[in-house]
Design a protein around this motif. Structure first.
Motif: not given
Lengths: 109, 140
Positions: A60-61, A63, A77, A79, A81, B90-98, B100-101
């Motif tokens: 997951n990126v 949700d 928009q 980010d 990785v 916004f719920n951030f997952g393990p591959l979230s870069g920063s 932010s949204g």
């Protein structure tokens, strides 16, 4: 089922391994808030995209829970990785149960 | 005799009256309910979160909003003056870069927009900013 729902996604074609990239997504949807009234004074029922998810190779990126205060044609928009080459999967969930999805490949280089 | 050239300076001095930002009690309790549902009653400290919104939004139907909070697990956006204050989470997952949204939201009137971040250590951070929605005052 809302008509003419078309997801659009912008992802770079390639990235360095471990690089953070910016992803832009938009889906055409009227996002009827449930607050508006028609010419006869009847409330127009709510019909929105209530959830968006983005995954990369099954991980997951982001949700996002969307509420009626999100504008027509929801734009997001964020980010991500990119640890290796693979595929982004984007999914939108409609109030009426429809699910729209699209995917984008990204290469390392 | 030559006429000296006159420069006309259009004075931009124009006082903008700010209405008092007292929101309606019904809305306020809805906002409090939303915050309580998100935080579970934990203390919310301001800072460590950046909420970027235009000072004046010409069109309340699409107001660009950007929020970022390094170290956040999730971020909730609230429009305190809307009939339904919740905007997005916004719920951030393990591959979230920063953490932010960036999105576009609807604002019914001039109001405070609020962001609350749940940090990875379980604490909560908040930020808020006022967005003026109607065109008015100077040059309106």
């Amino acid at each position: 089922m809302a008509k003419n729902v078309k997801p659009r996604v912008k992802v770079p074609k390639s990235a360095a391994a471990g690089e953070t990239i910016t992803v832009k997504t938009m889906i055409s949807h009227k996002m009827e808030s449930g607050q508006r009234k028609d010419s006869d004074g009847n409330k127009i029922p709510r019909s929105i995209i209530n959830r968006f998810t983005c995954d990369f190779n099954g991980q997951n990126v982001i949700d996002v829970t969307l509420e009626p205060a999100i504008s027509t044609n929801p734009y997001l928009q964020f980010d991500a990785v990119v640890p290796e080459a693979g595929e982004f999967k984007f999914t939108w969930y409609d109030d009426d149960g429809s699910v729209y999805d699209t995917s984008k490949k990204i290469a390392i280089g | 005799m030559t006429l000296s050239r006159r420069d006309f300076v259009i004075g931009a001095g124009c006082g903008v009256a700010f209405a008092s930002m007292t929101s309606l009690p019904a809305y306020a309790s809805l906002v409090e309910d939303s915050i309580a549902a998100f935080t579970g009653g934990a203390d919310v400290v301001s800072g460590d979160i950046v909420l970027d919104a235009p000072e004046i939004a010409e069109n309340g139907n699409t107001v660009p909003i950007e929020v970022s909070a390094p170290g956040a697990a999730s971020i909730m956006l609230l429009a305190t003056g809307n009939p339904v204050p919740a905007v997005a989470t916004f719920n951030f997952g393990p591959l979230s870069g920063s953490r932010s949204g960036n999105t576009r939201i609807r604002l019914i009137k001039t109001q405070e927009v609020m962001a609350i971040a749940k940090m990875e250590d379980g604490s909560f951070r908040s930020a808020q900013t006022t967005v003026k929605v109607t065109i008015g005052g100077c040059g309106g």
